[in-house]
Design an enzyme around this catalytic site. Structure first.
Site, mmCIF file in Angstrom:
data_model
loop_
_atom_site.group_PDB
_atom_site.id
_atom_site.type_symbol
_atom_site.label_atom_id
_atom_site.label_comp_id
_atom_site.label_asym_id
_atom_site.label_seq_id
_atom_site.Cartn_x
_atom_site.Cartn_y
_atom_site.Cartn_z
ATOM 1 N N SER A 185 0.845 -1.213 0.000
ATOM 2 C CA SER A 185 0.000 0.000 0.000
ATOM 3 C C SER A 185 0.870 1.249 0.000
ATOM 4 C CB SER A 185 -0.947 0.005 1.204
ATOM 5 O OG SER A 185 -0.207 0.026 2.407
ATOM 6 N N ASP A 187 7.087 2.875 6.311
ATOM 7 C CA ASP A 187 7.016 2.303 4.960
ATOM 8 C C ASP A 187 7.063 3.379 3.882
ATOM 9 O OD1 ASP A 187 6.869 -0.184 6.014
ATOM 10 O OD2 ASP A 187 4.746 -0.514 5.570
HETATM 11 O O1 PMV Z 1 2.571 -5.434 7.608
HETATM 12 P P1 PMV Z 1 2.919 -4.043 7.162
HETATM 13 O O2 PMV Z 1 3.835 -4.015 5.961
HETATM 14 O O3 PMV Z 1 1.682 -3.202 6.947
HETATM 15 O O4 PMV Z 1 3.788 -3.352 8.317
HETATM 16 C C1 PMV Z 1 3.240 -2.956 9.560
HETATM 17 C C2 PMV Z 1 4.318 -2.418 10.462
HETATM 18 C C3 PMV Z 1 3.829 -2.039 11.877
HETATM 19 O O5 PMV Z 1 4.981 -1.594 12.605
HETATM 20 C C4 PMV Z 1 3.253 -3.252 12.594
HETATM 21 C C5 PMV Z 1 2.784 -0.928 11.852
HETATM 22 C C6 PMV Z 1 3.313 0.440 11.439
HETATM 23 O O6 PMV Z 1 2.457 1.293 11.119
HETATM 24 O O7 PMV Z 1 4.537 0.692 11.502
#
Ligand code: PMV
Length: 314
Positions: A108, A151
């Site tokens: 995403s 991300d």
């Molecule tokens: O699973 P993903 O790629 O959406 O990663 C989530 C990472 C978390 O640390 C669990 C949540 C965040 O917003 O950082």
């Protein structure tokens, strides 16, 4: 025609704890989101079949469909934010992702980053990586309700970054890691649901704060291993991080078993992302042999390299 690539993101250390202000380390990889933009009379979005994933459990008569609706929400929100920031544009956007949705590879975030970059480039506007990261994080916040900037920052800026969230800061880290192997296991639940469950666990038990702090300390130590170029040290800390994520109830026995069985081929490994399956990131001793082993186990996997470039025109 404009063509943009925004890298996928693999969390090396610190997911979940980053939500509570601890540092995390994540890397951009050479697979991710691709967006073509061509100006026209109407705004149209086309996406390949890989954007949705359906699983039907015949015994339990339960169906899961992941990817489709959230995917469109990210694209629509990114287009609206791009319009607000860069001005109006009519264009067709063709979106592809190298990874399946909702597995922990930041599909995403990379799609949001790639749409914003393609939109601005189609208009002839130059946008910095930091501005892209900021806007794409707003998209994630609006669609998901809560999301760390990890991300979106790593996809926009590339490389291996140490991320801190409150206030948001990042630092580019030198790395001895050139390649990773990603095993993909079936995932139960969305990031939003899993993050909410961890929050619930934390609110019920004061001791969970210590687990979260320990995960932050691991990210600090891992930074030292990175700067020394010490893959053995990194692998060991990935394993410890994984056990601590287990204490947050996001690592299932299938991940533990997989890491155990792959031990001869890896320095270490852990889940990447929210967990409950999804991507298991493996630091390979020999990537070819590791890929062979995964193939013989019938496990979907990707051999990826670190991407230093971030979102860009290609
Ligand atoms: O699973 P993903 O790629 O959406 O990663 C989530 C990472 C978390 O640390 C669990 C949540 C965040 O917003 O950082």
């Amino acid at each position: 025609m404009i063509r943009v690539f925004a890298p996928g993101v693999i969390k090396l250390f610190g997911e979940h704890a980053v939500v509570y202000g601890q540092p995390a380390i994540a890397t951009a990889v050479d697979r991710g989101a691709w967006v073509l933009c061509e100006r026209g009379e109407r705004t149209v979005i086309r996406a390949g079949p890989a954007q949705a994933q359906i699983e039907y459990d015949l015994d339990g008569d339960v169906a899961w469909a992941r990817g489709h609706e959230p995917f469109l929400s990210y694209v629509k929100t990114a287009l609206r934010k791009a319009g607000e920031s860069f001005g109006p544009l009519k264009a067709s956007f063709e979106v592809k992702n190298d990874f399946p949705p909702s597995v922990g590879a930041a599909t995403s975030a990379s799609v949001s980053v790639a749409i914003l970059k393609a939109y601005s480039a189609c208009l002839g506007v130059d946008v910095s990586g930091e501005e892209l990261a900021r806007l794409a994080h707003k998209v994630e916040l609006e669609v998901q309700g809560a999301a760390s900037p990890m991300d979106t920052a790593v996809s926009a800026l590339g490389g291996v970054l140490r991320i801190e969230t409150s206030p948001f800061r990042y630092r580019r880290l030198a790395t001895p890691i050139r390649e990773l192997v990603l095993a993909v296991l079936p995932r139960r639940g969305t990031t939003k649901e899993i993050v909410a469950e961890v929050r619930g666990l934390k609110s019920r038990h004061k001791s969970i704060d210590a687990v979260i702090e320990a995960i932050g300390k691991i990210a600090d130590e891992a930074e030292e291993c990175l700067s020394r170029g010490d893959l053995v040290c990194l692998g060991e800390l990935m394993e410890v991080n994984n056990w601590l994520l287990g204490a947050l109830s996001v690592v299932g026995h299938e991940v533990v078993l997989l890491l155990h069985n792959l031990r001869p081929y890896i320095y270490g490994g852990k889940i990447s992302g929210a967990g409950r399956g999804g991507v298991v990131v493996l630091l390979p001793k020999d990537a070819e042999r590791l890929a062979e082993a995964l193939k013989s186990m019938g496990i979907q996997h990707y051999h990826v390299r670190i991407d230093e470039g971030g979102a860009r025109l290609v």
